[in-house]
Design a protein around this motif. Structure first.
Motif, mmCIF file in Angstrom:
data_model
loop_
_atom_site.group_PDB
_atom_site.id
_atom_site.type_symbol
_atom_site.label_atom_id
_atom_site.label_comp_id
_atom_site.label_asym_id
_atom_site.label_seq_id
_atom_site.Cartn_x
_atom_site.Cartn_y
_atom_site.Cartn_z
ATOM 1 N N LEU A 19 72.688 115.163 -4.077
ATOM 2 C CA LEU A 19 73.175 114.167 -3.119
ATOM 3 C C LEU A 19 72.221 112.976 -3.047
ATOM 4 N N LEU A 20 70.919 113.267 -3.032
ATOM 5 C CA LEU A 20 69.934 112.182 -3.043
ATOM 6 C C LEU A 20 70.035 111.364 -4.328
ATOM 7 N N MET A 21 70.170 112.072 -5.449
ATOM 8 C CA MET A 21 70.163 111.422 -6.756
ATOM 9 C C MET A 21 71.358 110.496 -6.941
ATOM 10 N N PHE A 22 72.521 110.923 -6.465
ATOM 11 C CA PHE A 22 73.732 110.132 -6.709
ATOM 12 C C PHE A 22 74.256 109.425 -5.459
ATOM 13 N N GLY A 23 73.693 109.779 -4.288
ATOM 14 C CA GLY A 23 74.143 109.148 -3.050
ATOM 15 C C GLY A 23 73.366 107.893 -2.710
ATOM 16 N N ILE A 24 72.040 107.937 -2.823
ATOM 17 C CA ILE A 24 71.215 106.771 -2.477
ATOM 18 C C ILE A 24 71.579 105.534 -3.303
ATOM 19 N N PRO A 25 71.857 105.679 -4.619
ATOM 20 C CA PRO A 25 72.231 104.484 -5.392
ATOM 21 C C PRO A 25 73.485 103.786 -4.884
ATOM 22 N N LEU A 26 74.312 104.483 -4.099
ATOM 23 C CA LEU A 26 75.534 103.875 -3.581
ATOM 24 C C LEU A 26 75.307 103.094 -2.297
ATOM 25 N N LEU A 27 74.122 103.274 -1.684
ATOM 26 C CA LEU A 27 73.823 102.582 -0.436
ATOM 27 C C LEU A 27 73.514 101.109 -0.702
ATOM 28 N N PRO A 28 73.775 100.249 0.271
ATOM 29 C CA PRO A 28 73.430 98.826 0.088
ATOM 30 C C PRO A 28 71.915 98.654 0.013
ATOM 31 N N PRO A 29 71.437 97.765 -0.832
ATOM 32 C CA PRO A 29 69.984 97.586 -0.983
ATOM 33 C C PRO A 29 69.349 97.021 0.279
ATOM 34 N N VAL A 30 68.107 97.421 0.494
ATOM 35 C CA VAL A 30 67.322 96.944 1.632
ATOM 36 C C VAL A 30 66.269 95.977 1.082
ATOM 37 N N ALA A 31 66.441 94.685 1.371
ATOM 38 C CA ALA A 31 65.542 93.669 0.810
ATOM 39 C C ALA A 31 64.082 93.988 1.150
ATOM 40 N N PRO A 32 63.176 93.761 0.191
ATOM 41 C CA PRO A 32 63.363 93.117 -1.120
ATOM 42 C C PRO A 32 63.777 94.078 -2.239
ATOM 43 N N ILE A 33 64.065 95.342 -1.889
ATOM 44 C CA ILE A 33 64.532 96.277 -2.920
ATOM 45 C C ILE A 33 65.902 95.818 -3.411
ATOM 46 N N THR A 34 66.062 95.779 -4.699
ATOM 47 C CA THR A 34 67.305 95.312 -5.299
ATOM 48 C C THR A 34 68.272 96.475 -5.502
ATOM 49 N N GLU A 35 69.453 96.152 -5.976
ATOM 50 C CA GLU A 35 70.433 97.196 -6.278
ATOM 51 C C GLU A 35 69.912 98.133 -7.368
ATOM 52 N N ILE A 36 69.222 97.547 -8.347
ATOM 53 C CA ILE A 36 68.608 98.374 -9.397
ATOM 54 C C ILE A 36 67.535 99.275 -8.788
ATOM 55 N N GLY A 37 66.774 98.733 -7.838
ATOM 56 C CA GLY A 37 65.751 99.531 -7.174
ATOM 57 C C GLY A 37 66.345 100.712 -6.423
ATOM 58 N N MET A 38 67.472 100.524 -5.762
ATOM 59 C CA MET A 38 68.153 101.619 -5.060
ATOM 60 C C MET A 38 68.619 102.679 -6.053
ATOM 61 N N GLN A 39 69.115 102.235 -7.201
ATOM 62 C CA GLN A 39 69.590 103.183 -8.199
ATOM 63 C C GLN A 39 68.444 104.051 -8.721
ATOM 64 N N ILE A 40 67.373 103.400 -9.170
ATOM 65 C CA ILE A 40 66.254 104.140 -9.754
ATOM 66 C C ILE A 40 65.516 104.947 -8.688
ATOM 67 N N GLY A 41 65.337 104.346 -7.503
ATOM 68 C CA GLY A 41 64.655 105.054 -6.418
ATOM 69 C C GLY A 41 65.410 106.295 -5.983
ATOM 70 N N GLY A 42 66.736 106.203 -5.907
ATOM 71 C CA GLY A 42 67.543 107.362 -5.522
ATOM 72 C C GLY A 42 67.468 108.482 -6.547
ATOM 73 N N ILE A 43 67.569 108.115 -7.819
ATOM 74 C CA ILE A 43 67.480 109.127 -8.877
ATOM 75 C C ILE A 43 66.109 109.789 -8.857
ATOM 76 N N PHE A 44 65.063 108.981 -8.633
ATOM 77 C CA PHE A 44 63.701 109.525 -8.572
ATOM 78 C C PHE A 44 63.546 110.499 -7.404
ATOM 79 N N LEU A 45 64.000 110.114 -6.213
ATOM 80 C CA LEU A 45 63.863 110.984 -5.043
ATOM 81 C C LEU A 45 64.634 112.288 -5.231
ATOM 82 N N GLY A 46 65.825 112.188 -5.817
ATOM 83 C CA GLY A 46 66.602 113.403 -6.074
ATOM 84 C C GLY A 46 65.920 114.305 -7.074
ATOM 85 N N ALA A 47 65.417 113.703 -8.156
ATOM 86 C CA ALA A 47 64.715 114.505 -9.168
ATOM 87 C C ALA A 47 63.457 115.133 -8.585
#
Length: 480
Positions: A19-47
């Motif tokens: 859920l962390l790995m595939f759910g966080i990337p779907l959330l809106p980005p929180v500046a200055p974190i970008t959409e790419i940052g949300m994707q990679i950060g979510g996958i990292f936290l899930g892993a």
């Protein structure tokens, strides 16, 4: 009932991690974190969650595929991570040193250690010597060799005196030698992540560092920390070390080992050659030999050694039998290290905005505070954050903080703080993503569990941080 509960927790933890790995990337980005940052950060936290609670192999594979569907990289780019130097060196190092261990050579090395009179009846001296050995192997050979060469020898020693992987002292010494290896990792300032950190400081400050003084400071502080950790083991953690205390010289010689075979002597020569090739480029002037070594690299030299061992025949059989190689390569470990390295590079990439977000968090905390608070907090921050992100990138970021804020707090000479923070950035042990070597530690389930690493590693890191603050900063001010 307990088994059923454990089975249920497996599915619960797996669901949370995915859920962390595939759910966080779907959330809106929180500046200055970008959409790419949300994707990679979510996958990292899930892993990271799955590595810590479930398994290391299948979550690594899922993370790799998930990364291939981000806006940061496609699958072909992600797969190039398998060709990075560290994973390849680890794989062929496992083959070489797995064969060395398999031929029984570690028994002879263990016997040599056990028969040193200075360590007999002195468990604390034994612990300290093991830490120092790990430090110097890591400093001047290769950090991975601590895990591939020293650990098998250490395990043989501990088992010979009656310890098993279930004993606290066994686990503690494995983790302590790993800490010592991380201290040695940053000894040479002209290679590795420390070069990135120190280079960032020199670029930002305009100050040229004296590398000789840096190495002197590292050795002095590392020996101090290893001595303190030895005392922590004896007086704070207090595992049962009586078996080592009761060890006598005669007890180790009651069953003499047979003479070394030709195969074992060949492997000794191979180990020495490997260490020489790893070390020579840094201790001899540039010449034709160093040019060949640098062009070939340790990985290329590993190829040659493995090919030579398979080519040589003793009693009609190859010294290294190809059919045994698969027994030496731990694929789950290889994949985990590859993924951890890839995360380390992409988490702090400019496209993610994560580094800007972290810098924004730190600046208000440090700005306007006293100099002592600033220095202590920065060392603590470096030691903590390196357990979750690439130490080179984060260290370079902290160097910017030092250069920007330190002068406003009356810190005119920022070199002592910069080098101390640099060394604290290598206390990376608590998570598999801390470093490729931490990934190896977490994957070594036959030795330690994740809970063991967090339990004992946190204690060692805490005392190391205190040592850097209380002793390191004053000593650095004297040296620099």
């Amino acid at each position: 009932m307990a088994q059923k509960a454990t089975h249920s927790m497996y599915w619960i933890n797996s669901a949370i991690g995915l859920l962390l790995m595939f759910g966080i990337p779907l959330l809106p980005p929180v500046a200055p974190i970008t959409e790419i940052g949300m994707q990679i950060g979510g996958i990292f936290l899930g892993a990271l969650y799955l590595w810590s609670t479930v398994d290391i192999f299948w979550p690594s594979l899922v993370a790799l595929v998930a990364l291939g569907f981000t806006d940061y990289a496609d699958m072909s780019s992600v797969l190039q991570a398998f060709s990075a130097d560290v994973p390849l060196l680890m794989m062929f190092g496992m083959i070489l040193f797995g064969a060395i261990s398999d031929c029984g050579l570690t028994q002879y090395i263990a016997r040599w250690f056990l028969t040193r009179r200075v360590m007999q009846g002195r468990p604390a001296v034994f612990s300290f010597v093991m830490l120092v050995a790990a430090f110097f192997i890591s400093s001047f050979v290769e950090t991975m060799m601590v895990m591939l060469m020293l650990w098998p020898t250490l395990v043989v020693i501990l088992k010979q005196v009656g310890y098993t992987a279930k004993d606290a002292y066994f686990k503690i010494l494995i983790i302590a030698t790993f800490i010592a290896a991380t201290l040695g990792q940053c000894t040479l300032p002209f290679i590795g992540g420390q070069l990135v950190i120190l280079g960032a400081y020199q670029e930002a400050s305009g100050i040229s560092l004296n590398y000789g003084l840096y190495m002197l400071f590292n050795v002095v502080m590392s020996l101090t920390i290893m001595l303190i950790l030895t005392l922590v083991i004896k007086f704070v953690l207090r595992p049962d070390m009586r078996r080592l205390k009761e060890l006598k010289f005669d007890a180790t010689t009651q069953e003499p080992l047979p003479p070394m075979s030709i195969v074992q002597k060949i492997y000794i020569l191979v180990a020495i050659l490997f260490m020489l090739v790893a070390t020579l480029p840094y201790i001899i002037p540039d010449c034709a030999l160093t040019d060949v070594i640098n062009r070939m690299g340790l990985i290329g030299f590993s190829f040659i050694l493995i090919a030579l061992l398979m080519f040589l025949r003793i009693d009609g059989k190859p010294v290294l039998e190809p059919s045994k190689i698969r027994n030496y390569v731990m694929m789950d470990l290889f994949v985990l290290v590859t993924v951890a390295i890839y995360f380390s590079s992409c988490l702090m990439a400019e496209e993610t905005g994560i580094s800007d977000w972290l810098l924004g968090l730190m600046m208000p905390v440090f700005d306007g505070k006293g100099a002592l608070f600033f220095m202590a907090a920065l060392i603590v921050t470096g030691a903590v954050i390196t357990n979750f992100a690439n130490n080179a990138i984060m260290g370079a970021l902290l160097m910017q903080v030092i250069v920007i804020i330190a002068p406003s707090l009356g810190i005119d000479n920022t070199v002592p703080l910069a080098v101390t923070v640099t060394m604290a950035m290598f206390l990376a042990v608590l998570t598999p993503a801390a470093s490729p070597y931490a990934a190896i530690l977490h994957a070594s389930r036959d030795y330690v569990s994740t809970n063991d690493i967090i339990k004992y590693g946190s204690v060692f890191i805490a005392f190391s941080i205190l040592t850097y603050i209380i002793i390191g900063l004053p000593v650095a001010n004297l040296i620099f």
